[in-house]
Design a protein around this motif. Structure first.
Motif, short mmCIF file in Angstrom:
data_model
loop_
_atom_site.label_atom_id
_atom_site.label_comp_id
_atom_site.label_asym_id
_atom_site.label_seq_id
_atom_site.Cartn_x
_atom_site.Cartn_y
_atom_site.Cartn_z
N THR A 1 0.84 -1.19 0.00
CA THR A 1 0.00 0.00 0.00
C THR A 1 0.87 1.24 0.00
O THR A 1 1.90 1.27 0.69
CB THR A 1 -0.89 0.03 1.26
OG1 THR A 1 -1.59 -1.20 1.39
CG2 THR A 1 -1.90 1.19 1.19
N THR B 1 0.99 4.50 1.54
CA THR B 1 0.39 5.27 2.62
C THR B 1 0.75 6.75 2.47
O THR B 1 1.71 7.10 1.77
CB THR B 1 0.89 4.78 3.98
OG1 THR B 1 2.31 5.03 4.06
CG2 THR B 1 0.63 3.29 4.15
N ALA C 1 -2.83 -5.76 1.27
CA ALA C 1 -2.33 -4.47 1.74
C ALA C 1 -0.90 -4.53 2.25
O ALA C 1 -0.23 -3.50 2.38
CB ALA C 1 -3.25 -3.94 2.84
N TYR C 2 -0.41 -5.75 2.56
CA TYR C 2 0.95 -5.92 3.04
C TYR C 2 1.79 -6.76 2.06
O TYR C 2 2.79 -7.35 2.45
CB TYR C 2 0.95 -6.56 4.43
CG TYR C 2 0.36 -5.67 5.48
CD1 TYR C 2 1.16 -4.79 6.20
CD2 TYR C 2 -1.01 -5.68 5.73
CE1 TYR C 2 0.61 -3.96 7.16
CE2 TYR C 2 -1.57 -4.84 6.68
CZ TYR C 2 -0.75 -3.99 7.39
OH TYR C 2 -1.30 -3.15 8.34
N GLN D 1 -1.31 0.43 -9.01
CA GLN D 1 -0.91 1.18 -7.82
C GLN D 1 0.32 2.03 -8.09
O GLN D 1 0.41 3.18 -7.65
CB GLN D 1 -0.65 0.23 -6.65
CG GLN D 1 -1.89 -0.36 -6.03
CD GLN D 1 -1.52 -1.41 -4.99
OE1 GLN D 1 -0.97 -2.47 -5.32
NE2 GLN D 1 -1.83 -1.13 -3.74
#
Length: 257
Positions: A144, A146, A186-187, A194
Motif C-alpha cells: 500500500t 500510505t 495491503a501488506y 498502484q
C-alpha cells in the motif's frame, strides 16, 4: 559527483541495489550467494571490497540470503531495523548498525532516510538517499502507498519503483489462493495500477530516471507494466525496466540546480 546507482538483479529470485556517491558505495539488500554477488558486481565494475556498508530492507530471503556471508567475508557493517535483525538468523555479523525509529543516518556523505512501509515483514524499511544536491528513492516490497510513504518520495530526482503484478494475471496465475491474497493484499506488493497512481500523484516530470522494478516473472509482463504506467512513466526523462537476471547498469543523477 552526485549519486549514481545500479542493480545486481530485481525480482523474487534475488535483489541487490548499489548506491554510490564520492568515495562511498552502499549495497541495499543481497539475495545472492557470495560467488553470484561478486560476479554481478564485477559486471558493474566493482568488487564487494569497495563497499562501505550493506543496508537491509527486510528479512525475506530474496533480499537477505547473502547478507551474512558477504558481510563476514568482506568485514562490512550491516544497517537494519531491530525487527529485521530479530526476524531471521543472519549469523555473526562484523558490525551491526541498528536503524532505530526509522531515523535518518549518514554513511560518508550519503544521507539515508529509512521509510517505514506496509509489508508482510517484521519491520520493513525502504530508503531515500541524498548526496551532493541529488536524491534517489528506492520503493519496492510494499502492498500500500500510505500518506507517510508518499510524503517521502515526492521530491526525488530518481526513483526505483515496484510494479510487481497485474491483478488479472495474479488472479488467473499458478499461485495458491493464500499466496495470491498475500501478494495482492495491503501488506504484499504493488500492482502496476498502484504504481501508476502513485506516479500520477507525486508527478514524475522531475524524475531524471524512473526504474520500474521487482516485476513478477509469473504475474506480470513488460507489456502490461508499460501499458498501465503509460503517461505517468513517459513524463520521466528516462524510464527503464529492471530485470531479474541483469538488473540495470549504472545510472547517473545530475546535481539539481
Amino acid at each position: 559527483m552526485a549519486i549514481r546507482f545500479a542493480s545486481l538483479g530485481s525480482g523474487s529470485k534475488g535483489n541487490g541495489t548499489l548506491v554510490a556517491s564520492g568515495d562511498h558505495c552502499l549495497l541495499v539488500d543481497c539475495g545472492f550467494t557470495i560467488k553470484e554477488t561478486e560476479r554481478r558486481m564485477a559486471r558493474l565494475g566493482l568488487s564487494p571490497a569497495e563497499l562501505s556498508a550493506i543496508l537491509v530492507t527486510h528479512e525475506h530471503s530474496d533480499h537477505m540470503a547473502g547478507v551474512g556471508p558477504l558481510a563476514r567475508k568482506y568485514q562490512l557493517p550491516v544497517y537494519l531495523t531491530p525487527g529485521t535483525l530479530r526476524a531471521r538468523d543472519f549469523g555473526a555479523l562484523p558490525a551491526v548498525q541498528l536503524i532505530e525509529g526509522h531515523q535518518p543516518f549518514a554513511v560518508g556523505d550519503i544521507q539515508v532516510t529509512p521509510v517505514a512501509v506496509p509489508h508482510d515483514a517484521r519491520e520493513a524499511a525502504q530508503f531515500v538517499f541524498r548526496s551532493r544536491g541529488s536524491s534517489l528513492g528506492l520503493l519496492t516490497d510494499l502492498g500500500t502507498i500510505t500518506p507517510h510513504v508518499e510524503s517521502h518520495y515526492g521530491d526525488c530526482d530518481a526513483l526505483v519503483l515496484e510494479a510487481n503484478h497485474d491483478p488479472m494475471m495474479l488472479a488467473q496465475g499458478p499461485y495458491p489462493p493464500s499466496l495470491k491474497r498475500r501478494v495482492g493484499g495491503a501488506y504484499g506488493h504493488l500492482s502496476n495500477q498502484q504504481a501508476a497512481g502513485f506516479l500520477q500523484r507525486i508527478g514524475s516530470q522531475r524524475l531524471q530516471h524512473l526504474v520500474v522494478a521487482h516485476i513478477s516473472e509469473k504475474n506480470n509482463s513488460l507489456e502490461l507494466a508499460r501499458a498501465a504506467l503509460g503517461d505517468a512513466a513517459a513524463q520521466a526523462a528516462n524510464c527503464i525496466f529492471a530485470c531479474q537476471q541483469e538488473g540495470f547498469d549504472w545510472l547517473q543523477i545530475e546535481k539539481a540546480e
